[in-house]
Design a protein around this motif. Structure first.
Motif, PDB file in Angstrom:
ATOM      1  N   MET A   8     -39.205 -70.368  41.213  1.00 56.22           N
ATOM      2  CA  MET A   8     -39.542 -70.447  39.801  1.00 56.22           C
ATOM      3  C   MET A   8     -39.336 -71.869  39.294  1.00 56.22           C
ATOM      4  O   MET A   8     -38.486 -72.596  39.771  1.00 56.22           O
ATOM      5  N   THR A   9     -40.118 -72.231  38.285  1.00 52.58           N
ATOM      6  CA  THR A   9     -39.977 -73.548  37.688  1.00 52.58           C
ATOM      7  C   THR A   9     -38.763 -73.585  36.764  1.00 52.58           C
ATOM      8  O   THR A   9     -38.226 -72.547  36.362  1.00 52.58           O
ATOM      9  N   ASN A  10     -38.350 -74.792  36.431  1.00 53.60           N
ATOM     10  CA  ASN A  10     -37.222 -74.968  35.526  1.00 53.60           C
ATOM     11  C   ASN A  10     -37.489 -74.286  34.180  1.00 53.60           C
ATOM     12  O   ASN A  10     -36.612 -73.657  33.589  1.00 53.60           O
ATOM     13  N   ARG A  11     -38.724 -74.405  33.688  1.00 55.47           N
ATOM     14  CA  ARG A  11     -39.076 -73.805  32.403  1.00 55.47           C
ATOM     15  C   ARG A  11     -38.986 -72.276  32.473  1.00 55.47           C
ATOM     16  O   ARG A  11     -38.499 -71.626  31.546  1.00 55.47           O
ATOM     17  N   THR A  12     -39.453 -71.702  33.568  1.00 56.60           N
ATOM     18  CA  THR A  12     -39.401 -70.251  33.721  1.00 56.60           C
ATOM     19  C   THR A  12     -37.966 -69.748  33.769  1.00 56.60           C
ATOM     20  O   THR A  12     -37.604 -68.753  33.131  1.00 56.60           O
ATOM     21  N   ILE A  13     -37.133 -70.446  34.544  1.00 58.32           N
ATOM     22  CA  ILE A  13     -35.726 -70.047  34.647  1.00 58.32           C
ATOM     23  C   ILE A  13     -35.047 -70.127  33.283  1.00 58.32           C
ATOM     24  O   ILE A  13     -34.292 -69.236  32.892  1.00 58.32           O
ATOM     25  N   LYS A  14     -35.325 -71.186  32.556  1.00 55.75           N
ATOM     26  CA  LYS A  14     -34.722 -71.341  31.233  1.00 55.75           C
ATOM     27  C   LYS A  14     -35.147 -70.218  30.300  1.00 55.75           C
ATOM     28  O   LYS A  14     -34.335 -69.682  29.535  1.00 55.75           O
ATOM     29  N   ALA A  15     -36.427 -69.822  30.357  1.00 55.31           N
ATOM     30  CA  ALA A  15     -36.910 -68.733  29.501  1.00 55.31           C
ATOM     31  C   ALA A  15     -36.197 -67.421  29.828  1.00 55.31           C
ATOM     32  O   ALA A  15     -35.756 -66.689  28.932  1.00 55.31           O
ATOM     33  N   TRP A  16     -36.083 -67.120  31.130  1.00 57.47           N
ATOM     34  CA  TRP A  16     -35.388 -65.885  31.522  1.00 57.47           C
ATOM     35  C   TRP A  16     -33.907 -65.950  31.144  1.00 57.47           C
ATOM     36  O   TRP A  16     -33.316 -64.936  30.770  1.00 57.47           O
ATOM     37  N   TYR A  17     -33.315 -67.130  31.254  1.00 58.71           N
ATOM     38  CA  TYR A  17     -31.910 -67.296  30.874  1.00 58.71           C
ATOM     39  C   TYR A  17     -31.710 -66.968  29.395  1.00 58.71           C
ATOM     40  O   TYR A  17     -30.757 -66.280  29.012  1.00 58.71           O
ATOM     41  N   LEU A  18     -32.616 -67.450  28.553  1.00 58.13           N
ATOM     42  CA  LEU A  18     -32.503 -67.183  27.123  1.00 58.13           C
ATOM     43  C   LEU A  18     -32.709 -65.703  26.811  1.00 58.13           C
ATOM     44  O   LEU A  18     -32.054 -65.145  25.927  1.00 58.13           O
ATOM     45  N   VAL A  19     -33.635 -65.058  27.530  1.00 61.26           N
ATOM     46  CA  VAL A  19     -33.819 -63.617  27.355  1.00 61.26           C
ATOM     47  C   VAL A  19     -32.534 -62.872  27.702  1.00 61.26           C
ATOM     48  O   VAL A  19     -32.075 -61.988  26.968  1.00 61.26           O
ATOM     49  N   HIS A  20     -31.936 -63.244  28.841  1.00 59.31           N
ATOM     50  CA  HIS A  20     -30.697 -62.591  29.266  1.00 59.31           C
ATOM     51  C   HIS A  20     -29.579 -62.840  28.257  1.00 59.31           C
ATOM     52  O   HIS A  20     -28.828 -61.916  27.900  1.00 59.31           O
ATOM     53  N   LYS A  21     -29.472 -64.046  27.792  1.00 58.22           N
ATOM     54  CA  LYS A  21     -28.400 -64.400  26.866  1.00 58.22           C
ATOM     55  C   LYS A  21     -28.498 -63.603  25.574  1.00 58.22           C
ATOM     56  O   LYS A  21     -27.518 -62.962  25.147  1.00 58.22           O
ATOM     57  N   TRP A  22     -29.664 -63.590  24.943  1.00 62.19           N
ATOM     58  CA  TRP A  22     -29.756 -62.988  23.614  1.00 62.19           C
ATOM     59  C   TRP A  22     -29.807 -61.466  23.653  1.00 62.19           C
ATOM     60  O   TRP A  22     -29.260 -60.800  22.766  1.00 62.19           O
ATOM     61  N   THR A  23     -30.452 -60.890  24.656  1.00 63.25           N
ATOM     62  CA  THR A  23     -30.403 -59.427  24.754  1.00 63.25           C
ATOM     63  C   THR A  23     -28.984 -58.956  25.030  1.00 63.25           C
ATOM     64  O   THR A  23     -28.542 -57.930  24.492  1.00 63.25           O
ATOM     65  N   SER A  24     -28.248 -59.704  25.831  1.00 59.82           N
ATOM     66  CA  SER A  24     -26.859 -59.341  26.121  1.00 59.82           C
ATOM     67  C   SER A  24     -25.998 -59.450  24.870  1.00 59.82           C
ATOM     68  O   SER A  24     -25.195 -58.557  24.565  1.00 59.82           O
ATOM     69  N   LEU A  25     -26.146 -60.555  24.138  1.00 57.03           N
ATOM     70  CA  LEU A  25     -25.324 -60.756  22.950  1.00 57.03           C
ATOM     71  C   LEU A  25     -25.570 -59.679  21.898  1.00 57.03           C
ATOM     72  O   LEU A  25     -24.645 -59.214  21.236  1.00 57.03           O
ATOM     73  N   ILE A  26     -26.824 -59.291  21.734  1.00 53.48           N
ATOM     74  CA  ILE A  26     -27.150 -58.305  20.701  1.00 53.48           C
ATOM     75  C   ILE A  26     -26.572 -56.939  21.025  1.00 53.48           C
ATOM     76  O   ILE A  26     -26.059 -56.240  20.153  1.00 53.48           O
ATOM     77  N   CYS A  27     -26.614 -56.539  22.307  1.00 45.54           N
ATOM     78  CA  CYS A  27     -26.245 -55.160  22.643  1.00 45.54           C
ATOM     79  C   CYS A  27     -24.827 -55.004  23.168  1.00 45.54           C
ATOM     80  O   CYS A  27     -24.342 -53.869  23.272  1.00 45.54           O
ATOM     81  N   THR A  28     -24.119 -56.092  23.478  1.00 44.73           N
ATOM     82  CA  THR A  28     -22.856 -55.973  24.207  1.00 44.73           C
ATOM     83  C   THR A  28     -21.819 -55.131  23.475  1.00 44.73           C
ATOM     84  O   THR A  28     -21.215 -54.224  24.060  1.00 44.73           O
ATOM     85  N   LEU A  29     -21.569 -55.404  22.205  1.00 45.87           N
ATOM     86  CA  LEU A  29     -20.531 -54.667  21.485  1.00 45.87           C
ATOM     87  C   LEU A  29     -20.854 -53.179  21.411  1.00 45.87           C
ATOM     88  O   LEU A  29     -19.962 -52.331  21.558  1.00 45.87           O
ATOM     89  N   PHE A  30     -22.118 -52.849  21.195  1.00 48.81           N
ATOM     90  CA  PHE A  30     -22.504 -51.435  21.123  1.00 48.81           C
ATOM     91  C   PHE A  30     -22.421 -50.782  22.493  1.00 48.81           C
ATOM     92  O   PHE A  30     -22.031 -49.617  22.615  1.00 48.81           O
ATOM     93  N   MET A  31     -22.773 -51.527  23.550  1.00 51.90           N
ATOM     94  CA  MET A  31     -22.653 -50.970  24.886  1.00 51.90           C
ATOM     95  C   MET A  31     -21.190 -50.770  25.277  1.00 51.90           C
ATOM     96  O   MET A  31     -20.845 -49.802  25.961  1.00 51.90           O
ATOM     97  N   LEU A  32     -20.316 -51.664  24.834  1.00 49.91           N
ATOM     98  CA  LEU A  32     -18.880 -51.467  25.070  1.00 49.91           C
ATOM     99  C   LEU A  32     -18.408 -50.185  24.398  1.00 49.91           C
ATOM    100  O   LEU A  32     -17.650 -49.397  24.984  1.00 49.91           O
ATOM    101  N   LEU A  33     -18.862 -49.952  23.173  1.00 50.33           N
ATOM    102  CA  LEU A  33     -18.509 -48.721  22.466  1.00 50.33           C
ATOM    103  C   LEU A  33     -19.006 -47.495  23.227  1.00 50.33           C
ATOM    104  O   LEU A  33     -18.273 -46.513  23.399  1.00 50.33           O
ATOM    105  N   LEU A  34     -20.241 -47.544  23.719  1.00 49.20           N
ATOM    106  CA  LEU A  34     -20.808 -46.404  24.438  1.00 49.20           C
ATOM    107  C   LEU A  34     -20.077 -46.161  25.755  1.00 49.20           C
ATOM    108  O   LEU A  34     -19.861 -45.018  26.146  1.00 49.20           O
ATOM    109  N   CYS A  35     -19.702 -47.223  26.454  1.00 51.49           N
ATOM    110  CA  CYS A  35     -18.966 -47.056  27.707  1.00 51.49           C
ATOM    111  C   CYS A  35     -17.578 -46.480  27.459  1.00 51.49           C
ATOM    112  O   CYS A  35     -17.107 -45.607  28.201  1.00 51.49           O
TER     113      CYS A  35
END
Length: 383
Positions: free
Chosen positions: A1-28
């Motif tokens: 993958m190109t640097n740009r592609t990796i960066k895009a996936w990194y940002l997707v992982h970062k923000w989806t994780s940040l948004i759902c983490t506290l609620f997923m901790l509650l569910l677990c």
């Protein structure tokens, strides 16, 4: 993958994780005791039945309903469900067919004596609080759909995490944790290791959780589509003044589907039936089929079977996702495994939150180079 592609996936992982983490901790955290809800109920509640003379037979379902109605004068039968391990039926009564949950009363009736051996109306205990937090955050359908969206974000976070870190981890032996480097990198390695080990479990539990949050709209669609077609011939007929025996209706349904057992019965007028029918919900008698339900509609006036139809694919998906989500289809060993994986998921979420809190003010490229060494080119390098 190109640097740009990796960066895009990194940002997707970062923000989806940040948004759902506290609620997923509650569910677990709330899901952990719910995995063992049967065992907890057996430990905290006395489920034994009073002794009866040897050879005592079972009374009829109609007598059980009459006993429940006698305990709550002026109410009518709404639902009846069958206990898995005891000669007990749970009869739900209410003032009207459209009674709200707060207006209903659920009585556990011993079929040997038709005596009430338990009331299932308490909604205040520890397990009830855990269930409501896990299901809808005490917010009803909006809470369910919100948690479903959080589950979807968890799935996206899981997929994007694999996309980002899998190419980098090929440089390391599986299970490597670089303890000699920074504390942040050590926790990152632990986060990635636990994530890849529990990948399939997290994906399955997350997706089945999303499906479960859609139960209300899926059931509503089934009623407007499948159930409406099954009761269409009765659309303009008046509501019967007298109903046939409930026992006879259940026998009729079971005779039409040999090898099945009744799970619950919806009385005429309630939302899982029609104004003219008993809806007898049958399940398979084997471990492989006891989660699959087949509704049989029995004319409440004549006792004749009028319709029986297999559940559509979306209702089958809903039914099969429920035991898969909590791991309650394989006995205690599977529940213990589910609990261990749940604890691992808590560690993943907690470590991910830690990594974000102690993040350094460096660029995305610098963080990715820390993980993958020279695999990620420096800013400005050819892609």
């Amino acid at each position: 993958m190109t640097n740009r592609t990796i960066k895009a996936w990194y940002l997707v992982h970062k923000w989806t994780s940040l948004i759902c983490t506290l609620f997923m901790l509650l569910l677990c955290l709330t899901g952990l005791p719910l995995i063992f809800h049967d065992e907890i109920d057996q430990f905290t509640e006395d489920s034994s039945l009073p002794p009866v003379p040897p050879g005592t037979g079972l009374r009829t379902l109609d007598e059980a309903v009459a006993a429940a109605r006698a305990a709550y004068p002026g109410e009518r039968g709404l639902f009846l469900s069958f206990d898995e391990d005891r000669p007990v039926v749970n009869v739900t009564t209410g003032p009207t067919a459209g009674a709200s949950r707060k207006e209903m009363h659920i009585s556990a009736i011993d079929l040997r004596t038709t005596r009430i051996v338990g009331e299932l109306n308490d909604e205040s205990g520890f397990m009830h609080v855990m269930l409501r937090l896990h299901v809808d955050l005490f917010a009803g359908l909006p809470g369910e759909l919100f948690l479903g969206f959080m589950g979807f974000l968890l799935f996206v976070s899981t997929v994007s995490g694999v996309v980002v870190y899998a190419p980098f981890m090929r440089k390391l032996r599986f299970g490597t944790v670089r303890t000699t480097r920074s504390a942040r990198l050590k926790w990152l390695d632990l986060h990635n290791l636990l994530g890849i080990v529990t990948l399939m479990w997290v994906a399955v539990v997350g997706l089945t959780g999303v499906i479960n949050t859609l139960s209300v709209p899926l059931v509503a669609y089934w009623r407007s589509d499948q159930l409406a077609a099954m009761v269409a011939p009765y659309k303009d007929k008046p509501v019967p003044e007298r109903f046939v025996s409930l026992d006879a209706a259940v026998r009729t349904a079971m005779e039409a589907a040999p090898g099945t057992r009744p799970q619950f019965v919806a009385f005429p007028g309630v939302r899982f039936s029609s104004n003219h029918h008993y809806a007898v919900w049958l399940k398979g008698a084997t471990p492989a089929t006891n989660r699959i339900l087949t509704p049989a509609l029995v004319d409440a006036e004549t006792g004749a079977l009028t319709a029986m139809r297999s559940m559509p694919w979306y209702m089958l998906a809903l039914r099969l996702s429920q035991p898969l989500h909590f791991g309650d289809y394989g006995g205690l060993p599977l529940k213990i495994l589910w609990a261990a994986l749940d604890v691992a998921a808590i560690a993943i979420l907690g470590s991910g939150l830690y990594l974000w809190v102690v993040r350094r003010r460096t660029s995305v490229e610098a963080r990715l180079r820390e993980v993958g060494g020279d695999r990620v080119p420096a800013p400005g390098a050819a892609e």
